[in-house]
Design a protein around this motif. Structure first.
Motif, PDB file in Angstrom:
ATOM      1  N   GLN A  65      47.877 -36.393  27.268  1.00 23.67           N
ATOM      2  CA  GLN A  65      48.488 -37.557  27.920  1.00 23.67           C
ATOM      3  C   GLN A  65      47.412 -38.361  28.659  1.00 23.67           C
ATOM      4  N   PRO A  66      47.674 -39.634  28.926  1.00 24.74           N
ATOM      5  CA  PRO A  66      46.684 -40.406  29.687  1.00 24.74           C
ATOM      6  C   PRO A  66      46.510 -39.840  31.099  1.00 24.74           C
ATOM      7  N   MET A  67      45.264 -39.698  31.507  1.00 24.08           N
ATOM      8  CA  MET A  67      44.954 -39.128  32.830  1.00 24.08           C
ATOM      9  C   MET A  67      43.814 -39.919  33.464  1.00 24.08           C
ATOM     10  N   GLU A 101      43.207 -42.857  29.265  1.00 27.26           N
ATOM     11  CA  GLU A 101      43.568 -43.118  30.662  1.00 27.26           C
ATOM     12  C   GLU A 101      43.901 -44.596  30.778  1.00 27.26           C
ATOM     13  N   ALA A 102      44.641 -44.939  31.819  1.00 28.52           N
ATOM     14  CA  ALA A 102      45.038 -46.329  32.001  1.00 28.52           C
ATOM     15  C   ALA A 102      43.800 -47.196  32.196  1.00 28.52           C
ATOM     16  N   MET A 103      43.696 -48.256  31.389  1.00 24.61           N
ATOM     17  CA  MET A 103      42.576 -49.201  31.507  1.00 24.61           C
ATOM     18  C   MET A 103      43.176 -50.553  31.889  1.00 24.61           C
ATOM     19  N   PHE A 151      44.132 -46.336  23.298  1.00 29.16           N
ATOM     20  CA  PHE A 151      43.722 -46.740  24.649  1.00 29.16           C
ATOM     21  C   PHE A 151      44.971 -47.248  25.361  1.00 29.16           C
ATOM     22  N   GLN A 152      45.128 -46.862  26.619  1.00 32.75           N
ATOM     23  CA  GLN A 152      46.294 -47.324  27.375  1.00 32.75           C
ATOM     24  C   GLN A 152      45.964 -48.599  28.152  1.00 32.75           C
ATOM     25  N   LEU A 153      46.738 -49.642  27.913  1.00 28.53           N
ATOM     26  CA  LEU A 153      46.501 -50.934  28.575  1.00 28.53           C
ATOM     27  C   LEU A 153      47.484 -51.109  29.731  1.00 28.53           C
ATOM     28  N   HIS A 223      54.498 -49.064  29.736  1.00 28.27           N
ATOM     29  CA  HIS A 223      55.739 -49.487  30.397  1.00 28.27           C
ATOM     30  C   HIS A 223      56.295 -48.320  31.207  1.00 28.27           C
ATOM     31  N   CYS A 224      55.500 -47.788  32.107  1.00 24.75           N
ATOM     32  CA  CYS A 224      56.001 -46.606  32.830  1.00 24.75           C
ATOM     33  C   CYS A 224      55.469 -46.555  34.259  1.00 24.75           C
ATOM     34  N   HIS A 225      56.076 -45.633  35.032  1.00 27.01           N
ATOM     35  CA  HIS A 225      55.570 -45.201  36.335  1.00 27.01           C
ATOM     36  C   HIS A 225      55.561 -46.292  37.407  1.00 27.01           C
ATOM     37  N   ILE A 354      60.502 -36.174  39.777  1.00 28.75           N
ATOM     38  CA  ILE A 354      61.061 -36.369  38.428  1.00 28.75           C
ATOM     39  C   ILE A 354      59.953 -36.702  37.437  1.00 28.75           C
ATOM     40  N   GLN A 355      58.818 -37.208  37.939  1.00 25.33           N
ATOM     41  CA  GLN A 355      57.756 -37.665  37.041  1.00 25.33           C
ATOM     42  C   GLN A 355      56.808 -36.533  36.659  1.00 25.33           C
ATOM     43  N   ARG A 356      56.342 -35.767  37.652  1.00 25.14           N
ATOM     44  CA  ARG A 356      55.422 -34.661  37.369  1.00 25.14           C
ATOM     45  C   ARG A 356      55.853 -33.442  38.184  1.00 25.14           C
ATOM     46  N   GLY A 398      56.753 -36.168  23.916  1.00 26.50           N
ATOM     47  CA  GLY A 398      57.459 -35.740  25.131  1.00 26.50           C
ATOM     48  C   GLY A 398      56.481 -35.362  26.227  1.00 26.50           C
ATOM     49  N   THR A 399      56.999 -35.307  27.455  1.00 22.96           N
ATOM     50  CA  THR A 399      56.137 -35.179  28.643  1.00 22.96           C
ATOM     51  C   THR A 399      56.689 -34.124  29.601  1.00 22.96           C
ATOM     52  N   ALA A 400      55.824 -33.719  30.552  1.00 20.05           N
ATOM     53  CA  ALA A 400      56.201 -32.876  31.712  1.00 20.05           C
ATOM     54  C   ALA A 400      56.278 -31.389  31.369  1.00 20.05           C
ATOM     55  N   TYR A 401      55.336 -30.916  30.605  1.00 23.71           N
ATOM     56  CA  TYR A 401      55.310 -29.509  30.206  1.00 23.71           C
ATOM     57  C   TYR A 401      54.409 -28.646  31.102  1.00 23.71           C
ATOM     58  N   SER A 402      53.553 -29.280  31.920  1.00 23.34           N
ATOM     59  CA  SER A 402      52.531 -28.471  32.609  1.00 23.34           C
ATOM     60  C   SER A 402      53.137 -27.415  33.537  1.00 23.34           C
ATOM     61  N   TYR A 403      54.260 -27.742  34.193  1.00 25.44           N
ATOM     62  CA  TYR A 403      54.815 -26.776  35.159  1.00 25.44           C
ATOM     63  C   TYR A 403      55.261 -25.474  34.477  1.00 25.44           C
ATOM     64  N   LEU A 404      55.393 -25.479  33.152  1.00 25.23           N
ATOM     65  CA  LEU A 404      55.853 -24.270  32.460  1.00 25.23           C
ATOM     66  C   LEU A 404      54.821 -23.139  32.505  1.00 25.23           C
ATOM     67  N   GLY A 425      53.245 -33.566  24.778  1.00 31.12           N
ATOM     68  CA  GLY A 425      52.127 -34.175  25.503  1.00 31.12           C
ATOM     69  C   GLY A 425      51.770 -33.356  26.731  1.00 31.12           C
ATOM     70  N   LEU A 426      50.475 -33.171  26.956  1.00 28.92           N
ATOM     71  CA  LEU A 426      50.023 -32.368  28.099  1.00 28.92           C
ATOM     72  C   LEU A 426      49.212 -33.216  29.067  1.00 28.92           C
ATOM     73  N   GLY A 427      49.607 -33.182  30.334  1.00 24.72           N
ATOM     74  CA  GLY A 427      48.899 -33.917  31.373  1.00 24.72           C
ATOM     75  C   GLY A 427      48.044 -32.986  32.219  1.00 24.72           C
ATOM     76  N   ASP A 457      46.353 -31.201  43.673  1.00 24.24           N
ATOM     77  CA  ASP A 457      45.078 -31.737  44.174  1.00 24.24           C
ATOM     78  C   ASP A 457      44.609 -32.931  43.337  1.00 24.24           C
ATOM     79  N   CYS A 458      44.980 -32.944  42.054  1.00 27.72           N
ATOM     80  CA  CYS A 458      44.560 -34.060  41.196  1.00 27.72           C
ATOM     81  C   CYS A 458      45.235 -35.367  41.621  1.00 27.72           C
ATOM     82  N   THR A 459      46.323 -35.272  42.376  1.00 26.39           N
ATOM     83  CA  THR A 459      46.970 -36.478  42.921  1.00 26.39           C
ATOM     84  C   THR A 459      46.582 -36.689  44.383  1.00 26.39           C
TER      85      THR A 459
HETATM   86  C1  LIG Z   1      45.732 -37.271  38.074  1.00 22.97           C
HETATM   87  C2  LIG Z   1      46.735 -37.892  37.159  1.00 22.97           C
HETATM   88  C3  LIG Z   1      46.447 -39.093  36.529  1.00 22.97           C
HETATM   89  C4  LIG Z   1      47.368 -39.682  35.672  1.00 22.97           C
HETATM   90  N1  LIG Z   1      47.059 -40.855  35.064  1.00 22.97           N
HETATM   91  C5  LIG Z   1      47.939 -41.421  34.203  1.00 22.97           C
HETATM   92  C6  LIG Z   1      47.610 -42.620  33.515  1.00 22.97           C
HETATM   93  O1  LIG Z   1      46.515 -43.177  33.654  1.00 22.97           O
HETATM   94  N2  LIG Z   1      48.550 -43.131  32.685  1.00 22.97           N
HETATM   95  C7  LIG Z   1      49.772 -42.536  32.474  1.00 22.97           C
HETATM   96  O2  LIG Z   1      50.587 -43.038  31.701  1.00 22.97           O
HETATM   97  N3  LIG Z   1      50.089 -41.384  33.112  1.00 22.97           N
HETATM   98  C8  LIG Z   1      49.213 -40.826  33.949  1.00 22.97           C
HETATM   99  N4  LIG Z   1      49.527 -39.633  34.552  1.00 22.97           N
HETATM  100  C9  LIG Z   1      50.798 -38.951  34.231  1.00 22.97           C
HETATM  101  C10 LIG Z   1      50.587 -37.908  33.131  1.00 22.97           C
HETATM  102  O3  LIG Z   1      50.187 -38.530  31.934  1.00 22.97           O
HETATM  103  C11 LIG Z   1      51.867 -37.083  32.883  1.00 22.97           C
HETATM  104  O4  LIG Z   1      52.922 -37.945  32.534  1.00 22.97           O
HETATM  105  C12 LIG Z   1      52.300 -36.256  34.094  1.00 22.97           C
HETATM  106  O5  LIG Z   1      51.213 -35.618  34.692  1.00 22.97           O
HETATM  107  C13 LIG Z   1      53.374 -35.226  33.718  1.00 22.97           C
HETATM  108  O6  LIG Z   1      52.912 -34.398  32.673  1.00 22.97           O
HETATM  109  P1  LIG Z   1      52.364 -32.910  32.982  1.00 22.97           P
HETATM  110  O7  LIG Z   1      53.540 -32.126  33.493  1.00 22.97           O
HETATM  111  O8  LIG Z   1      51.856 -32.378  31.684  1.00 22.97           O
HETATM  112  O9  LIG Z   1      51.293 -33.048  34.001  1.00 22.97           O
HETATM  113  C14 LIG Z   1      48.611 -39.049  35.423  1.00 22.97           C
HETATM  114  C15 LIG Z   1      48.899 -37.828  36.052  1.00 22.97           C
HETATM  115  C16 LIG Z   1      47.976 -37.254  36.912  1.00 22.97           C
HETATM  116  C17 LIG Z   1      48.317 -35.933  37.551  1.00 22.97           C
END
Ligand SMILES: Cc1cc2nc3c(=O)[nH]c(=O)nc-3n(C[C@H](O)[C@H](O)[C@H](O)COP(=O)(O)O)c2cc1C
Length: 494
Positions: A65-67, A101-103, A151-153, A223-225, A354-356, A398-404, A425-427, A457-459
C-alpha cells in the motif's frame, strides 16, 4: 462511567483456534485457514487473471500500500531514506506496488514540507526511484515482468502543511461543521473556487504525464483519507459545478481522466477510495488525563444532522456506513476505464480506528473504542460487499490487514480463496516486515520478531515533526536520533 476496553492481544492467541474463538467472541466474521500454505498451493501466489495493466498481469495477490515517509527534500525530491523504503518494497515480493507513496501534484498540496512532489524538477529522481525498486525486485525474484507499479497522485486539501511541519495551510472543498474547528479553517477564502479547481485538474494531468514518462504502469488518483479529492466526494453543500449532485462531486475525476486521455497519455488508471467514513472521533474527556489518552468517542454531531459532510456515511447516524454511493462510484470507475480500485476507509486525521486499526494509538489519536479486529473485519466486509458489484475487469485491492499480525497469512489466504478481494494490500506491516507474505509462501512460517504490533510510532513520529518509519522493529530507525525524541513524546502523551 464507561471503562476503556481491555484488549485481548493477538500474540496471546497461541493457535488458530484461539484466534477463531476470539473472532467469534467479538461477533464478527473473519475467515482464516488452518495453516500457512506454501508455494503454488497458496492462493496468494496466484496471478491476477481478470486484467492486464500496461500489458502485464499482476504476478501474485499481495500489494504494498502507499506509505508516505515525510523524508523527501524540501523541494519534494527523493532522498536515501525514500530510496531505502522503495528498495524494501521491491524486495517484498509483492507484484503490485500500489502508489508507492502519496506524491503531491504541486508544492502547495503537500501534507508535509518533505512530501515528494511529482513535477519536472523531480522527474529524474522519480525515474531512479522506480528503477531502484524494479532492480531490487529483479535481483531477488529473477523477473519483474509481472511487477506492476503505480504512483499515487494527491493534493492534501484540508491537511496541507507545505512549508512548515507544524503550520496547517488548509484549502478545502467546503466548510465543515466539525473539521473546520479542528484543522484551522476560519474563512471562506480557504474554499477552492471553481476556477482554481480547473488549474488543479491540469496539475493532475501534467503529473500523470510525468508518471508515464518515467515508466510507471498506472497512476492512482487518490480519493481517500480526507484529502482533497476525497473531500470533494462529500461536497453535498457546495454550490456550482463541483458540488451537490453525484455527477458534480465526481466531475474532477472525470475531467482529470479525460485530460490524461486527450494528451494521448497511455498510462493505466487506479483510484484509492475511502469507501466509507464516520464522523470525527476524539478522546473521551471524561476518561483522559495528562499522560493518558481516553478511549475514542464520536464528536457531538447532534447539531449537524442530517450529516452531509462525509462520503459513505449514514446521514441519520454517522457512526454507521452507507455504501450506496460507493457502488455508484465503482460503476463510474468502470465507465471511465479505471482498471484498479483500492478500497480503504475514513481518515488517519479524524477517525484512525476505522482507517488503520491499532492496539496503541498515535499521539493525536485515542485509545481504541472497539477491538481493532472489529475495524479490520469492517473493512474486509465492505470490500466483500463491493467487489461482486465492481464492473468486470476491475482489480480490487483490500486494506487494513496489518493488525492481524500472526494470523495475517491465514486470513489473507482465506479471503483471496473465497473471492472476497482480488489482492490483499499491506501497509504498516511492510515497514517492519516487508517480506512477510513472500516468507510465508516460501517457508510456511513467520519471523515473530519482525511482526508489526501496531505501536503507531510510524504515525506518531510525523505528527511530531519527525520522519516516519518503524522505530520499534527496524534497526535503521531505532538508531536514528529521532528514536529518543519519539520516546519522550510518547511518554508525555501516555
Ligand atoms: C506512516 C503511514 C503512511 C501512510 N501513507 C499513505 C499514503 O501516502 N497514501 C495512502 O493512500 N495511504 C497511506 N497510508 C495508509 C496505508 O496505506 C493503509 O491504508 C493503512 O496503514 C491501513 O493498512 P494496514 O493495516 O496494512 O497498515 C499510510 C499509513 C501509514 C501508517
Amino acid at each position: 462511567m464507561p471503562e476503556p476496553i481491555k484488549l485481548v492481544r493477538i500474540p496471546s492467541l497461541k493457535t488458530v483456534t484461539d484466534f477463531r474463538n476470539h473472532v467469534t467472541s467479538l461477533g464478527i466474521e473473519l475467515p482464516s485457514d488452518d495453516s500457512i500454505l506454501t508455494g503454488n498451493a497458496s492462493p496468494l501466489a496466484q496471478s491476477v487473471a481478470q486484467a492486464e495493466l500496461n500489458g502485464k498481469r499482476i504476478g501474485n495477490r499481495f500489494a504494498i500500500q502507499p506509505m508516505e515517509g515525510w523524508d523527501g527534500t524540501t523541494t519534494g525530491g527523493v532522498t536515501d531514506d525514500v530510496l531505502r523504503r522503495w528498495t524494501r518494497f521491491g524486495e517484498s515480493g509483492a507484484k503490485l506496488i500500489y502508489g508507492g507513496e502519496a506524491m503531491a501534484v504541486r508544492p502547495d498540496g503537500r501534507a508535509n514540507p518533505n512530501q515528494l512532489i511529482i513535477n519536472q524538477e523531480n522527474k529524474a529522481g522519480l525515474a531512479r526511484l522506480r528503477e531502484t525498486l524494479v532492480a531490487a525486485h529483479q535481483q531477488k525474484y529473477g523477473s519483474a515482468d509481472d511487477l506492476v507499479i503505480g504512483f499515487q497522485l494527491t493534493h492534501s486539501g484540508r491537511f496541507c502543511k507545505p512549508k512548515d511541519k507544524f503550520q496547517m495551510e488548509p484549502r478545502v472543498a467546503y466548510r465543515h461543521p466539525i473539521l473546520d474547528r479542528k484543522f484551522k479553517v476560519t474563512s471562506d477564502d480557504q474554499v477552492w473556487t471553481d476556477g482554481e479547481i480547473e488549474v488543479l485538474i491540469q496539475n493532475y494531468i501534467q503529473a500523470a504525464q510525468i508518471a508515464w514518462d518515467v515508466g510507471a504502469d498506472f497512476v492512482d488518483i487518490k480519493h481517500c483519507h480526507g484529502y482533497l479529492l476525497h473531500e470533494f466526494l462529500s461536497a453535498y453543500t457546495r454550490p456550482g459545478k463541483f458540488g451537490g449532485s453525484f455527477e458534480n462531486r465526481t466531475r474532477i475525476l472525470r475531467e482529470i481522466i479525460s485530460g490524461i486521455r486527450s494528451n494521448r497519455n497511455g498510462i493505466e488508471l487506479g483510484v484509492r477510495l475511502s469507501a466509507f467514513d464516520f464522523v470525527p472521533f476524539k478522546p473521551d474527556p471524561a476518561l483522559s488525563q495528562p499522560g493518558k489518552l481516553g478511549p475514542g468517542i464520536p464528536e457531538d454531531f447532534a447539531h449537524c444532522l442530517p450529516y452531509r459532510y462525509g462520503f459513505g456515511v449514514n446521514d441519520q447516524n454517522p457512526v454507521e456506513y452507507d455504501l450506496t454511493e460507493a457502488f455508484q462510484f465503482l460503476d463510474l470507475c468502470g465507465e471511465l476505464g479505471v482498471k484498479i480500485v483500492n478500497l480503504t476507509a475514513g481518515s488517519p486525521y479524524y477517525n484512525p480506528h476505522i482507517q488503520r486499526p491499532a492496539a496503541y494509538p498515535p499521539s493525536d489519536g485515542y485509545q481504541p473504542p472497539e477491538d481493532p479486529l472489529v475495524g479490520v473485519a469492517r473493512q474486509i466486509d465492505v470490500v466483500r460487499q463491493l467487489k461482486p458489484r465492481a464492473p468486470k475487469g476491475i482489480v480490487i485491492v483490500g486494506t487494513a490487514y496489518s493488525y492481524l499480525q500472526e494470523y495475517l497469512p491465514h486470513v489473507a489466504q482465506a479471503v483471496v480463496r473465497q473471492g472476497w478481494t482480488d489482492v490483499v494490500g499491506l501497509g504498516r506491516m511492510t515497514l517492519s516486515y516487508p517480506m512477510i507474505l513472500a516468507e510465508a509462501i516460501e517457508k510456511g512460517s513467520l519471523s515473530a520478531k519482525s511482526i508489526c504490533r501496531t505501536f503507531s510510532d510510524c504515525t506518531t513520529a510525523p505528527r511530531n515533526g519527525m520522519i516516519s518509519g518503524c522505530y520499534p522493529l527496524d534497526k535503521y530507525y531505532a538508531a536514528k536520533p529521532e528514536a529518543q525524541k519519539l520516546k519522550e513524546v510518547k511518554k508525555a502523551v501516555g
